[in-house]
Design a protein around this motif. Structure first.
Motif, PDB file in Angstrom:
ATOM      1  N   THR A   1       0.854  -1.194   0.000  1.00 22.45           N
ATOM      2  CA  THR A   1       0.000   0.000   0.000  1.00 22.45           C
ATOM      3  C   THR A   1       0.888   1.241   0.000  1.00 22.45           C
ATOM      4  O   THR A   1       2.063   1.158  -0.323  1.00 22.45           O
ATOM      5  CB  THR A   1      -0.930  -0.018   1.224  1.00 22.45           C
ATOM      6  OG1 THR A   1      -0.116  -0.299   2.358  1.00 22.45           O
ATOM      7  CG2 THR A   1      -2.000  -1.075   1.086  1.00 22.45           C
TER       8      THR A   1
ATOM      9  N   LEU B   1       0.998  -6.809   2.659  1.00 16.85           N
ATOM     10  CA  LEU B   1       2.084  -6.730   3.637  1.00 16.85           C
ATOM     11  C   LEU B   1       1.607  -6.433   5.051  1.00 16.85           C
ATOM     12  O   LEU B   1       2.141  -6.962   6.019  1.00 16.85           O
ATOM     13  CB  LEU B   1       3.019  -5.574   3.258  1.00 16.85           C
ATOM     14  CG  LEU B   1       3.966  -5.784   2.099  1.00 16.85           C
ATOM     15  CD1 LEU B   1       4.549  -4.435   1.683  1.00 16.85           C
ATOM     16  CD2 LEU B   1       5.081  -6.731   2.505  1.00 16.85           C
ATOM     17  N   ASP B   2       0.619  -5.520   5.157  1.00 20.14           N
ATOM     18  CA  ASP B   2       0.390  -4.954   6.484  1.00 20.14           C
ATOM     19  C   ASP B   2      -0.985  -4.301   6.595  1.00 20.14           C
ATOM     20  O   ASP B   2      -1.698  -4.157   5.596  1.00 20.14           O
ATOM     21  CB  ASP B   2       1.494  -3.935   6.829  1.00 20.14           C
ATOM     22  CG  ASP B   2       1.765  -2.943   5.700  1.00 20.14           C
ATOM     23  OD1 ASP B   2       0.948  -2.858   4.757  1.00 20.14           O
ATOM     24  OD2 ASP B   2       2.788  -2.244   5.754  1.00 20.14           O
TER      25      ASP B   2
ATOM     26  N   THR C   1       7.503   7.665  10.541  1.00 20.72           N
ATOM     27  CA  THR C   1       6.456   7.053   9.708  1.00 20.72           C
ATOM     28  C   THR C   1       5.107   7.701  10.005  1.00 20.72           C
ATOM     29  O   THR C   1       4.312   7.952   9.094  1.00 20.72           O
ATOM     30  CB  THR C   1       6.403   5.527   9.976  1.00 20.72           C
ATOM     31  OG1 THR C   1       7.682   4.976   9.654  1.00 20.72           O
ATOM     32  CG2 THR C   1       5.323   4.847   9.170  1.00 20.72           C
TER      33      THR C   1
ATOM     34  N   ASN D   1       2.983   9.547   7.189  1.00 23.28           N
ATOM     35  CA  ASN D   1       1.650   9.068   6.822  1.00 23.28           C
ATOM     36  C   ASN D   1       0.525  10.015   7.227  1.00 23.28           C
ATOM     37  O   ASN D   1      -0.629   9.804   6.870  1.00 23.28           O
ATOM     38  CB  ASN D   1       1.415   7.662   7.391  1.00 23.28           C
ATOM     39  CG  ASN D   1       2.237   6.624   6.634  1.00 23.28           C
ATOM     40  OD1 ASN D   1       3.000   6.973   5.743  1.00 23.28           O
ATOM     41  ND2 ASN D   1       2.089   5.363   6.965  1.00 23.28           N
TER      42      ASN D   1
END
Ligand code: GLP
Length: 239
Positions: free
Chosen positions: A36, A66-67, A158, A162
């Motif tokens: 993503t 992935l997550d 992060t 984000n």
């Protein structure tokens, strides 16, 4: 490591889309590892167009994300569940898609079962982006290279990166996530990492020229036998 550098984003995404589409055509039952973030979106747009125009089918493809954030309902626009539906799944004929469930009441059991799913199924081709601090999935700096699916506290950098997806408001960004571990990611037979923009150039230089060190998680890719980097000029500018 095969390094492909493109003058423009358009050329990069055209090339990486062709690469992925070829893989799907030559193995219609391919297991794709999906990512993503903003980086894979132009790839997904091209897969959708190709599906509509050339009818490349994903009916037998399985995908493994992935997550996922923890503490965000699936229905939230920025949950990776909704992101994947909106940006890819609902536009193609894929039916078997897996994303870790960030809403599971027993999140440790969820991590265990996602790890077992990955071990059982295996990923043929993993698409990766990269965080500006070198994270892959949500494996932040200092994650052990032998980690499997686990719960993480997101790094400060992060959360800041984000925040743009959450009205620029740090308080709205989830602080925890469930992610494939580094060992799960590098178990993929092949890895395609895409990076664009100057903000990624430092991390990309570490991936290519740096010492393999948990401080920059993506440096582990140097040890993988089949990695393709797709970079634009800006992401490659420190190489
Ligand atoms: C997110 C995702 C990663 C992604 C990275 C980069 O936090 N968990 O999988 O690669 O950050 O995001 P972007 O592509 O928006 O720069």
């Amino acid at each position: 490591m095969k390094i492909n550098i493109f003058d423009s984003k358009k050329e990069l995404y055209d090339a990486v889309a062709l690469y992925v589409i070829d893989k799907v055509k030559s193995n219609p039952e391919i297991h794709l590892g999906l990512a993503t973030g903003s980086t894979p979106v132009p790839l997904y747009e091209r897969l959708i167009i190709d599906h509509k125009v050339n009818h490349t089918s994903y009916k037998k493809v399985k995908s493994f994300n992935l997550d996922e954030y923890i503490g965000l309902p699936r229905t939230h626009e920025q949950s990776y569940y909704t992101f994947m539906n909106n940006n890819l799944f609902k536009h193609i004929d894929i039916t078997e898609t897996y994303i870790p469930n960030g809403e599971a009441s027993d999140i440790l059991a969820e991590a265990k079962s996602y790890k077992e799913l990955l071990e059982r199924e295996g990923v043929d081709l993993q698409i990766l982006g990269i965080g500006s601090n070198g994270h892959i999935g949500f494996n932040e700096p200092n994650t052990p290279f032998d980690s499997h699916v686990h719960i993480v506290d997101l790094a400060e950098s992060t959360i800041k990166d984000n925040a743009r997806f959450f009205e620029g408001n740090l308080d709205l960004v989830p602080k925890k996530a469930i992610t494939m571990g580094i060992k799960d990611i590098i178990a993929a037979k092949e890895i395609v990492l895409i990076a664009t923009g100057k903000a990624k150039s430092k991390a990309i230089n570490e991936v290519v020229n740096g010492k393999v060190d948990t401080f920059v998680p993506a440096t582990i890719l140097q040890k993988h036998p089949n990695v393709h980097l797709y970079l634009d000029k800006d992401a490659a500018s420190k190489l």
